[in-house]
Design an enzyme around this catalytic site. Structure first.
Site, PDB file in Angstrom:
ATOM      1  N   ALA A  10       0.752  -1.174  -0.323  1.00  0.00           N
ATOM      2  CA  ALA A  10      -0.028  -0.152   0.057  1.00  0.00           C
ATOM      3  C   ALA A  10       1.003   1.331   0.085  1.00  0.00           C
ATOM      4  O   ALA A  10       0.377   2.219  -0.291  1.00  0.00           O
ATOM      5  CB  ALA A  10      -1.038   0.165   1.250  1.00  0.00           C
ATOM      6  N   ARG A  15      10.347   8.036  -3.413  1.00  0.00           N
ATOM      7  CA  ARG A  15      11.663   7.932  -3.807  1.00  0.00           C
ATOM      8  C   ARG A  15      11.713   7.663  -5.013  1.00  0.00           C
ATOM      9  O   ARG A  15      12.755   7.627  -5.785  1.00  0.00           O
ATOM     10  CB  ARG A  15      12.583   7.425  -3.014  1.00  0.00           C
ATOM     11  CG  ARG A  15      12.899   8.421  -1.620  1.00  0.00           C
ATOM     12  CD  ARG A  15      13.936   7.872  -0.680  1.00  0.00           C
ATOM     13  NE  ARG A  15      13.300   6.753   0.125  1.00  0.00           N
ATOM     14  CZ  ARG A  15      14.116   6.082   0.697  1.00  0.00           C
ATOM     15  NH1 ARG A  15      15.304   5.918   0.566  1.00  0.00           N
ATOM     16  NH2 ARG A  15      13.665   4.954   1.553  1.00  0.00           N
ATOM     17  N   GLN A  73      -6.237  -0.382   1.804  1.00  0.00           N
ATOM     18  CA  GLN A  73      -5.719   0.160   3.166  1.00  0.00           C
ATOM     19  C   GLN A  73      -5.837   1.604   2.791  1.00  0.00           C
ATOM     20  O   GLN A  73      -4.970   2.171   1.853  1.00  0.00           O
ATOM     21  CB  GLN A  73      -4.474  -0.325   3.647  1.00  0.00           C
ATOM     22  CG  GLN A  73      -4.093   0.440   5.035  1.00  0.00           C
ATOM     23  CD  GLN A  73      -2.507   0.491   5.190  1.00  0.00           C
ATOM     24  OE1 GLN A  73      -1.817   0.219   4.233  1.00  0.00           O
ATOM     25  NE2 GLN A  73      -2.213   0.543   6.353  1.00  0.00           N
ATOM     26  N   GLY A 136      14.540  -2.084  11.565  1.00  0.00           N
ATOM     27  CA  GLY A 136      14.420  -2.393  13.137  1.00  0.00           C
ATOM     28  C   GLY A 136      15.540  -3.294  13.484  1.00  0.00           C
ATOM     29  O   GLY A 136      15.840  -4.160  12.735  1.00  0.00           O
ATOM     30  N   ARG A 330       9.895 -12.514 -36.815  1.00  0.00           N
ATOM     31  CA  ARG A 330       8.802 -12.552 -36.201  1.00  0.00           C
ATOM     32  C   ARG A 330       8.001 -13.442 -35.924  1.00  0.00           C
ATOM     33  O   ARG A 330       8.316 -14.591 -36.476  1.00  0.00           O
ATOM     34  CB  ARG A 330       8.120 -11.151 -37.131  1.00  0.00           C
ATOM     35  CG  ARG A 330       9.031  -9.891 -37.045  1.00  0.00           C
ATOM     36  CD  ARG A 330       8.448  -8.995 -37.985  1.00  0.00           C
ATOM     37  NE  ARG A 330       7.313  -8.516 -37.861  1.00  0.00           N
ATOM     38  CZ  ARG A 330       6.394  -8.125 -38.601  1.00  0.00           C
ATOM     39  NH1 ARG A 330       6.817  -7.742 -39.966  1.00  0.00           N
ATOM     40  NH2 ARG A 330       5.238  -7.478 -38.303  1.00  0.00           N
TER      41      ARG A 330
HETATM   42  C1  UD1 Z   1       9.978  -1.864   7.986  1.00  0.00           C
HETATM   43  C2  UD1 Z   1       9.975  -2.601   9.491  1.00  0.00           C
HETATM   44  C3  UD1 Z   1      11.539  -2.754   9.759  1.00  0.00           C
HETATM   45  C4  UD1 Z   1      12.170  -3.370   8.965  1.00  0.00           C
HETATM   46  C5  UD1 Z   1      11.993  -2.640   7.589  1.00  0.00           C
HETATM   47  C6  UD1 Z   1      12.645  -3.749   6.684  1.00  0.00           C
HETATM   48  C7  UD1 Z   1       7.692  -1.900  10.710  1.00  0.00           C
HETATM   49  C8  UD1 Z   1       7.215  -0.882  11.539  1.00  0.00           C
HETATM   50  N1  UD1 Z   1       9.123  -1.719  10.338  1.00  0.00           N
HETATM   51  O1  UD1 Z   1       9.950  -0.667   8.106  1.00  0.00           O
HETATM   52  O2  UD1 Z   1      11.489  -3.441  11.215  1.00  0.00           O
HETATM   53  O3  UD1 Z   1      13.529  -3.217   9.205  1.00  0.00           O
HETATM   54  O4  UD1 Z   1      10.443  -2.630   7.339  1.00  0.00           O
HETATM   55  O5  UD1 Z   1      12.656  -3.105   5.476  1.00  0.00           O
HETATM   56  O6  UD1 Z   1       7.238  -2.635  10.351  1.00  0.00           O
HETATM   57  N2  UD1 Z   1       3.509  -0.602   4.029  1.00  0.00           N
HETATM   58  C9  UD1 Z   1       1.975  -0.563   3.928  1.00  0.00           C
HETATM   59  N3  UD1 Z   1       1.020   0.106   4.543  1.00  0.00           N
HETATM   60  C10 UD1 Z   1       1.565   1.073   5.546  1.00  0.00           C
HETATM   61  C11 UD1 Z   1       2.777   0.905   6.058  1.00  0.00           C
HETATM   62  C12 UD1 Z   1       3.551   0.295   5.108  1.00  0.00           C
HETATM   63  O7  UD1 Z   1       1.406  -1.243   2.901  1.00  0.00           O
HETATM   64  O8  UD1 Z   1       0.502   1.802   6.255  1.00  0.00           O
HETATM   65  C13 UD1 Z   1       3.927  -1.295   3.425  1.00  0.00           C
HETATM   66  C14 UD1 Z   1       4.902  -0.527   2.638  1.00  0.00           C
HETATM   67  O9  UD1 Z   1       4.534  -0.105   1.298  1.00  0.00           O
HETATM   68  C15 UD1 Z   1       6.282  -1.351   2.587  1.00  0.00           C
HETATM   69  C16 UD1 Z   1       6.347  -2.076   3.859  1.00  0.00           C
HETATM   70  O10 UD1 Z   1       4.970  -2.029   4.268  1.00  0.00           O
HETATM   71  O11 UD1 Z   1       6.477  -2.019   1.325  1.00  0.00           O
HETATM   72  C17 UD1 Z   1       7.263  -1.587   4.882  1.00  0.00           C
HETATM   73  O12 UD1 Z   1       6.826  -0.253   5.150  1.00  0.00           O
HETATM   74  P1  UD1 Z   1       7.775   1.013   5.655  1.00  0.00           P
HETATM   75  O13 UD1 Z   1       7.211   1.936   6.067  1.00  0.00           O
HETATM   76  O14 UD1 Z   1       8.749   1.165   4.269  1.00  0.00           O
HETATM   77  O15 UD1 Z   1       8.542   0.159   6.671  1.00  0.00           O
HETATM   78  P2  UD1 Z   1      10.136   0.497   7.049  1.00  0.00           P
HETATM   79  O16 UD1 Z   1      10.054   1.729   7.804  1.00  0.00           O
HETATM   80  O17 UD1 Z   1      11.108   0.192   6.054  1.00  0.00           O
END
Ligand code: UD1
Ligand code: CA
Length: 452
Positions: A10, A15, A73, A136, A330
């Site tokens: 979602a 970037r 979502q 994390g 082709r």
């Molecule tokens: C997350 C993890 C982190 C981990 C990292 C690895 C959490 C809180 N943190 O952080 O521990 O090391 O991934 O890459 O989970 N997404 C949704 N809906 C939302 C938020 C996120 O679909 O409301 C999806 C995003 O599209 C993405 C993924 O979840 O594909 C990860 O979300 P992102 O916000 O990038 O998490 P990180 O901060 O990278």
């Protein structure tokens, strides 16, 4: 044990700086989300839930399939919130959480992770990182028992020194998930509902958190920008190259080779640099492919040779046949055994019989050409009248003189010959020479014009 899979897809992907939703950006010609879905399918889950938000309609449209359930979502309030959206659709004993922008995760790793899940145990996929910034961190006690995950932004300096990072990929007992997600709070540095907080809850509930390690960092790398996308692409291609080499292919340079689809190979195949294989490509034993070729949805039979700079799409090359350099084959091209197509020859919906040849500069479309027939340089099948297409059928051992125009529909019998430069508009019976050109006149004593 039954399995539901949730794929989070979602997020916005700011970037990428793109109108295309991030998870639709391709790696090896297939969207990142498509890769994750295909991997998920191999685990034979009872359901696959795809959580979509940004670009939801585009994602749904591109990837819709009977075995996928899309869950919207509408606001991205965090990974925990995202997973919660899929809860109503879940019923399996185990739930696996994957990410639409982490495309290279391997089935074998996920199988290892799933083996860790039991009624009182969950499985967490972690990765050791040289630079864990942004990830994390896995917090363990002095017995190495996992206690919690702390997000980078919430971590103390001591926690930031931990190099074991959370991949985000997690497998949990389905029964307990709803309770944990219901208890998440967003009082943290990012004001998000963190999925990662379920780890501490599970520990508090007396569950064991078992960890598995990813094979390497690339397997669990998410693409946030186009540079990371390119890294994933290279890694995917390196993996594909290694697999083909293990099956008996010589790649002149595995770093200059791209597969964008499914390739089946025989032994002692030789592939020179800058070759791109797309779609479904079948390559039998002893095939040789020269540099700079693009080969899509094609079959290359034993010992066939594709010479430099050729472009094949929907073609079948018979055993020992060859084409190029600079051949364009082709859809619907079929070359018989030992047939030969030379430079600057284009074939479309055309069959060249066993041992037949079209050596130079020709267009052969909607044609059936018999065995051992020779097509002279510059021959064109005139298969299109501006509205409809027509067929040219040639027998065996035909000899087409250079620069013949064959105006279809046309039938040329066995062993017919056409004179060079002919425009052939009528059928030619077997064993006959057809000449269709103005007779040559020689004008004696003709004076060239002079400049005024
Ligand atoms: C997350 C993890 C982190 C981990 C990292 C690895 C959490 C809180 N943190 O952080 O521990 O090391 O991934 O890459 O989970 N997404 C949704 N809906 C939302 C938020 C996120 O679909 O409301 C999806 C995003 O599209 C993405 C993924 O979840 O594909 C990860 O979300 P992102 O916000 O990038 O998490 P990180 O901060 O990278
Ligand atoms: Ca991320």
């Amino acid at each position: 044990m039954s399995l539901d899979i949730i794929i989070l897809a979602a997020g916005q992907g700011t970037r990428m700086r793109s109108a295309l939703p991030k998870v639709l950006h391709p790696v090896a010609g297939k969207s990142m989300l498509g890769h994750v879905i295909d991997t998920a399918r191999q685990l034979q889950p009872q359901s696959i839930q795809v959580v979509i938000g940004h670009g939801a309609e585009a994602v749904r449209e591109r990837l819709a399939a009977d075995d996928l359930n899309f869950v919207l979502q509408s606001e991205q309030l965090g990974t925990g919130h995202a997973v919660a959206q899929a809860l109503p659709a879940l019923s399996a004993e185990r739930v696996l959480i994957l990410y639409g922008d982490v495309p290279l995760i391997e089935v074998e790793t996920l199988q290892r992770l799933l083996q860790q899940v039991g009624p009182r145990q969950l499985g967490l996929l972690t990765v050791d990182l040289l630079d864990p910034t942004g990830y994390g961190r896995i917090v363990r006690d002095d017995q190495a028992v996992v206690l919690a995950i702390v997000e980078h932004k919430d971590a103390t300096p001591a926690q930031r020194a931990i190099c074991e990072g959370n991949t985000g990929i997690l497998a949990v007992p389905g029964k307990l998930l709803a309770d944990w997600l219901g208890r998440l709070s967003n009082s943290n540095a990012q004001g998000e509902y963190y999925l990662t907080d379920v780890i501490a809850m599970a520990v508090a509930d007396g569950l064991v958190v078992a960890t598995e390690q990813a094979n390497d960092e690339m397997e669990v790398l998410g693409a946030n920008d186009r540079m990371q996308l390119a890294q994933l692409e290279r890694h995917y291609q390196y993996r594909a190259a290694r697999r083909l080499m293990a099956q008996g292919v010589t790649l002149r340079d595995p770093a200059r080779f791209d597969v964008r689809g499914e390739v089946t190979v025989g032994r002692d195949v030789l592939i020179d640099v800058n070759v791109i294989l797309e779609g479904r490509v079948i390559i039998e034993d002893n095939v040789q492919i020269g540099p700079n070729c693009v080969i899509k949805d094609s079959i290359l039979r034993q010992g066939a040779q594709v010479k430099a700079n050729s472009h094949l799409d929907g073609a079948e090359l018979g055993a020992g046949s060859d084409c190029g350099p600079f051949a364009r084959l082709r859809p619907g091209t079929v070359l018989g055994a030992k047939a030969h197509v030379g430079n600057f020859v284009e074939l479309k919906n055309a069959q060249l019989g066993d041992g037949a040849k079209a050596g130079h500069l020709s267009y052969l479309g909607d044609a059936v050409i018999g065995a051992r027939t020779n097509i002279g340089a510059g021959t064109i099948t005139c298969n299109y009248d501006g509205a409809n297409k027509f067929k040219t059928v040639m027998g065996e051992d035909v000899f087409i003189g250079s620069n013949s125009s064959l105006v279809a529909p046309l039938m040329l019998g066995d062993k017919t010959t056409t004179g060079a430069g002919s425009v052939i508009t009528a059928d030619v019976p077997a064993n006959t020479l057809a000449v269709g050109r103005a007779k040559q006149r020689n004008i004696e004593g003709w004076k060239r014009p002079t400049k005024k």
